[in-house]
Scaffold this motif. Structure first.
Motif, PDB file in Angstrom:
ATOM      1  N   ARG A 109       0.737  -1.026   0.001  1.00 19.75           N
ATOM      2  CA  ARG A 109       0.071  -0.125  -0.209  1.00 19.75           C
ATOM      3  C   ARG A 109       0.886   1.290  -0.278  1.00 19.75           C
ATOM      4  O   ARG A 109       0.617   2.088  -0.884  1.00 19.75           O
ATOM      5  CB  ARG A 109      -0.847  -0.038   1.186  1.00 19.75           C
ATOM      6  N   ILE A 110       2.067   1.415   0.728  1.00 21.22           N
ATOM      7  CA  ILE A 110       2.803   2.473   0.990  1.00 21.22           C
ATOM      8  C   ILE A 110       3.557   2.532  -0.246  1.00 21.22           C
ATOM      9  O   ILE A 110       3.756   3.681  -1.067  1.00 21.22           O
ATOM     10  CB  ILE A 110       3.675   2.293   2.088  1.00 21.22           C
ATOM     11  N   ALA A 111       3.954   1.493  -0.879  1.00 24.41           N
ATOM     12  CA  ALA A 111       4.784   1.408  -2.229  1.00 24.41           C
ATOM     13  C   ALA A 111       4.090   2.140  -3.251  1.00 24.41           C
ATOM     14  O   ALA A 111       4.534   2.813  -4.222  1.00 24.41           O
ATOM     15  CB  ALA A 111       5.249   0.053  -2.606  1.00 24.41           C
ATOM     16  N   LEU A 112       2.608   1.489  -3.351  1.00 24.56           N
ATOM     17  CA  LEU A 112       1.781   1.897  -4.629  1.00 24.56           C
ATOM     18  C   LEU A 112       1.552   3.647  -4.249  1.00 24.56           C
ATOM     19  O   LEU A 112       1.572   4.167  -5.285  1.00 24.56           O
ATOM     20  CB  LEU A 112       0.526   1.303  -4.440  1.00 24.56           C
ATOM     21  N   GLU A 113       1.453   3.899  -3.123  1.00 28.51           N
ATOM     22  CA  GLU A 113       1.101   5.559  -3.116  1.00 28.51           C
ATOM     23  C   GLU A 113       2.507   6.213  -3.386  1.00 28.51           C
ATOM     24  O   GLU A 113       2.304   7.374  -4.005  1.00 28.51           O
ATOM     25  CB  GLU A 113       0.910   5.819  -1.541  1.00 28.51           C
ATOM     26  N   TRP A 114       3.576   5.962  -3.114  1.00 24.70           N
ATOM     27  CA  TRP A 114       5.087   6.391  -3.321  1.00 24.70           C
ATOM     28  C   TRP A 114       5.285   6.337  -4.745  1.00 24.70           C
ATOM     29  O   TRP A 114       5.684   7.363  -5.276  1.00 24.70           O
ATOM     30  CB  TRP A 114       6.061   5.598  -2.485  1.00 24.70           C
ATOM     31  N   LEU A 115       4.623   5.205  -5.600  1.00 22.50           N
ATOM     32  CA  LEU A 115       5.121   5.010  -7.013  1.00 22.50           C
ATOM     33  C   LEU A 115       4.241   6.143  -7.500  1.00 22.50           C
ATOM     34  O   LEU A 115       4.736   6.780  -8.686  1.00 22.50           O
ATOM     35  CB  LEU A 115       4.347   3.858  -7.373  1.00 22.50           C
ATOM     36  N   GLU A 116       2.901   6.613  -7.218  1.00 20.80           N
ATOM     37  CA  GLU A 116       2.238   7.734  -7.857  1.00 20.80           C
ATOM     38  C   GLU A 116       2.621   9.058  -7.359  1.00 20.80           C
ATOM     39  O   GLU A 116       2.563   9.834  -8.286  1.00 20.80           O
ATOM     40  CB  GLU A 116       0.714   7.487  -7.402  1.00 20.80           C
ATOM     41  N   ASN A 117       3.680   9.019  -6.591  1.00 21.50           N
ATOM     42  CA  ASN A 117       4.329  10.388  -6.433  1.00 21.50           C
ATOM     43  C   ASN A 117       5.575  10.491  -6.724  1.00 21.50           C
ATOM     44  O   ASN A 117       6.447  11.425  -6.544  1.00 21.50           O
ATOM     45  CB  ASN A 117       4.314  10.498  -4.585  1.00 21.50           C
ATOM     46  N   GLY A 118       6.140   9.479  -7.733  1.00 20.44           N
ATOM     47  CA  GLY A 118       7.263   9.668  -8.854  1.00 20.44           C
ATOM     48  C   GLY A 118       8.423   9.339  -8.126  1.00 20.44           C
ATOM     49  O   GLY A 118       9.612   9.746  -8.313  1.00 20.44           O
ATOM     50  N   THR A 119       8.345   8.409  -6.940  1.00 19.21           N
ATOM     51  CA  THR A 119       9.642   7.603  -6.482  1.00 19.21           C
ATOM     52  C   THR A 119      10.345   6.947  -7.781  1.00 19.21           C
ATOM     53  O   THR A 119       9.599   6.658  -8.646  1.00 19.21           O
ATOM     54  CB  THR A 119       9.248   6.757  -5.553  1.00 19.21           C
ATOM     55  N   PRO A 120      11.704   6.725  -7.726  1.00 18.06           N
ATOM     56  CA  PRO A 120      12.449   6.106  -8.755  1.00 18.06           C
ATOM     57  C   PRO A 120      12.474   4.770  -8.793  1.00 18.06           C
ATOM     58  O   PRO A 120      11.975   3.945  -7.958  1.00 18.06           O
ATOM     59  CB  PRO A 120      13.925   6.659  -8.393  1.00 18.06           C
ATOM     60  N   ASP A 121      12.673   4.217  -9.813  1.00 14.06           N
ATOM     61  CA  ASP A 121      12.737   2.746 -10.153  1.00 14.06           C
ATOM     62  C   ASP A 121      13.789   2.260  -9.194  1.00 14.06           C
ATOM     63  O   ASP A 121      14.799   2.530  -8.811  1.00 14.06           O
ATOM     64  CB  ASP A 121      13.371   2.673 -11.509  1.00 14.06           C
ATOM     65  N   GLY A 122      13.445   0.925  -8.640  1.00 11.30           N
ATOM     66  CA  GLY A 122      14.089   0.490  -7.678  1.00 11.30           C
ATOM     67  C   GLY A 122      14.180   0.781  -5.922  1.00 11.30           C
ATOM     68  O   GLY A 122      14.871  -0.006  -5.274  1.00 11.30           O
ATOM     69  N   ALA A 123      13.126   1.599  -5.838  1.00 15.67           N
ATOM     70  CA  ALA A 123      12.929   2.134  -4.362  1.00 15.67           C
ATOM     71  C   ALA A 123      12.470   1.035  -3.608  1.00 15.67           C
ATOM     72  O   ALA A 123      11.536   0.219  -4.419  1.00 15.67           O
ATOM     73  CB  ALA A 123      12.186   3.364  -4.402  1.00 15.67           C
ATOM     74  N   ILE A 124      12.415   0.602  -2.445  1.00 16.37           N
ATOM     75  CA  ILE A 124      11.912  -0.167  -1.663  1.00 16.37           C
ATOM     76  C   ILE A 124      11.243   0.214  -0.361  1.00 16.37           C
ATOM     77  O   ILE A 124      11.464   1.304  -0.085  1.00 16.37           O
ATOM     78  CB  ILE A 124      12.813  -1.399  -1.196  1.00 16.37           C
ATOM     79  N   VAL A 125       9.984  -0.415   0.106  1.00 15.49           N
ATOM     80  CA  VAL A 125       9.607  -0.290   1.372  1.00 15.49           C
ATOM     81  C   VAL A 125       9.767  -1.631   2.152  1.00 15.49           C
ATOM     82  O   VAL A 125       9.318  -2.587   1.595  1.00 15.49           O
ATOM     83  CB  VAL A 125       8.063   0.015   1.088  1.00 15.49           C
ATOM     84  N   PHE A 126      10.248  -1.372   3.237  1.00 17.62           N
ATOM     85  CA  PHE A 126      10.431  -2.533   4.331  1.00 17.62           C
ATOM     86  C   PHE A 126       9.716  -2.245   5.602  1.00 17.62           C
ATOM     87  O   PHE A 126       9.853  -1.199   6.090  1.00 17.62           O
ATOM     88  CB  PHE A 126      11.788  -3.001   4.533  1.00 17.62           C
ATOM     89  N   ALA A 127       9.018  -3.311   5.904  1.00 17.70           N
ATOM     90  CA  ALA A 127       8.438  -3.165   7.359  1.00 17.70           C
ATOM     91  C   ALA A 127       8.979  -4.438   8.337  1.00 17.70           C
ATOM     92  O   ALA A 127       9.083  -5.510   7.704  1.00 17.70           O
ATOM     93  CB  ALA A 127       6.900  -3.303   7.181  1.00 17.70           C
ATOM     94  N   ASP A 128       9.127  -4.121   9.537  1.00 22.53           N
ATOM     95  CA  ASP A 128       9.749  -5.272  10.378  1.00 22.53           C
ATOM     96  C   ASP A 128       8.530  -5.770  10.719  1.00 22.53           C
ATOM     97  O   ASP A 128       8.575  -7.233  11.109  1.00 22.53           O
ATOM     98  CB  ASP A 128      10.362  -4.507  11.559  1.00 22.53           C
ATOM     99  N   HIS A 129       7.206  -5.001  11.063  1.00 22.08           N
ATOM    100  CA  HIS A 129       6.171  -5.869  11.241  1.00 22.08           C
ATOM    101  C   HIS A 129       5.134  -5.184  10.413  1.00 22.08           C
ATOM    102  O   HIS A 129       4.943  -4.153  10.168  1.00 22.08           O
ATOM    103  CB  HIS A 129       5.586  -5.583  12.962  1.00 22.08           C
ATOM    104  N   GLN A 130       4.307  -6.329   9.745  1.00 21.82           N
ATOM    105  CA  GLN A 130       3.206  -5.956   8.872  1.00 21.82           C
ATOM    106  C   GLN A 130       1.783  -6.745   9.174  1.00 21.82           C
ATOM    107  O   GLN A 130       1.799  -7.842   9.410  1.00 21.82           O
ATOM    108  CB  GLN A 130       3.509  -6.274   7.391  1.00 21.82           C
ATOM    109  N   SER A 131       0.798  -5.740   9.599  1.00 24.57           N
ATOM    110  CA  SER A 131      -0.413  -6.320  10.123  1.00 24.57           C
ATOM    111  C   SER A 131      -1.506  -6.793   9.277  1.00 24.57           C
ATOM    112  O   SER A 131      -2.205  -7.799   9.484  1.00 24.57           O
ATOM    113  CB  SER A 131      -0.961  -5.174  10.888  1.00 24.57           C
TER     114      SER A 131
END
Length: 265
Positions: free
Chosen positions: A30-52
């Protein structure tokens, strides 16, 4: 929010241009999809230690327990050539993980079509790829990867749709999940460069789970669509099943499940 030094060190061994680290989040995709729409570069990542509330196929939840697993989403902006191979980004992540497990930990993993990675025929990773479009223009896609690393990452049996395991249960030495994550990102980058080559499909065929075995293709509601011998993959990644009357059937991912036949006693 404190980011572990081991995580930063691992990221520095990759070509990741930007990252977001969360100690706890509902969904990295979800975070990555929003970030993608806001122009983040190719290859960026989102990591979570805990994902609910991570998502799998059919809107299933993929919960990542704290400090026990890899929950990472990779943002991809495909070039013109890569846009011809969009369905291959999920198996790309599977091939990359199988490659890492083999060459880093000497573990023989397999890909359960279309998007799971198995160790000893039990699920250790799931992949969910989601695309973002602006009309007919592809903005990019997010490849979400969840990997069970330590025993506490395995869901309770009552919540399992398929037998599960974790990497640590197959290794005699402690595993650093950040090192595995970095190796996975690097392998993803390498195999991404091979998507248009025959070697990519050969690698997928070679690591395909249940090849030559009797399998069942089930609909989302659990009804059996067909059964037969899993013979391999087509050139575009569809599954080929040799039915009981010796006819080849082609299955696209869609809303179906692949299940091996129960062993006979």
């Amino acid at each position: 929010m404190s980011i572990p030094e081991a995580f930063i060190k691992a990221i520095q061994s990759t070509s990741v241009p930007q990252f977001k680290y969360y100690s706890s989040i509902d969904s990295t995709n979800r975070i990555a999809l929003e970030w993608l729409e806001n122009g983040t570069p190719d290859g960026a990542i989102v990591f979570a230690d805990h994902q609910s509330s991570g998502r799998g196929r059919f809107e299933r939840k993929w919960v990542t327990q704290p400090s026990s697993a890899i929950a990472v989403s990779i943002i991809v902006r495909p070039d013109a050539r890569e846009q011809q191979y969009l369905p291959l980004f999920s198996p790309l992540a599977g091939i990359a993980l199988v490659d890492v497990l083999k060459h880093t930990l000497q573990l023989d993993a397999q890909i359960k079509w279309p998007n799971d990675v198995l160790l000893n025929r039990m699920k250790t990773a799931g992949i969910l790829t989601e695309t973002v479009w602006n009309g007919e223009e592809l903005l990019g896609l997010v490849v979400g990867i969840g990997v069970n690393v330590l025993p506490q990452s395995i869901p309770p049996k009552g919540l399992l749709q398929y037998p599960a395991t974790c990497i640590q249960d197959h290794c005699p030495f402690p595993i650093d999940r950040f090192e595995i994550m970095a190796a996975l990102i690097n392998a993803f980058s390498f195999w991404r460069s091979q998507m248009h080559l025959t070697e990519f499909m050969n690698q997928w065929q070679k690591t395909l789970a249940f090849r030559g075995e009797k399998v069942y293709i089930k609909q989302k509601d659990g009804t059996v669509q067909l059964s037969g011998i899993l013979s391999g993959l087509t050139a575009n990644g569809d599954l080929e099943i040799l039915s009981e009357n010796n006819q080849k059937q082609t299955i696209t991912a869609g809303d179906v499940h692949l299940r091996p036949a129960e062993p006979e006693n």
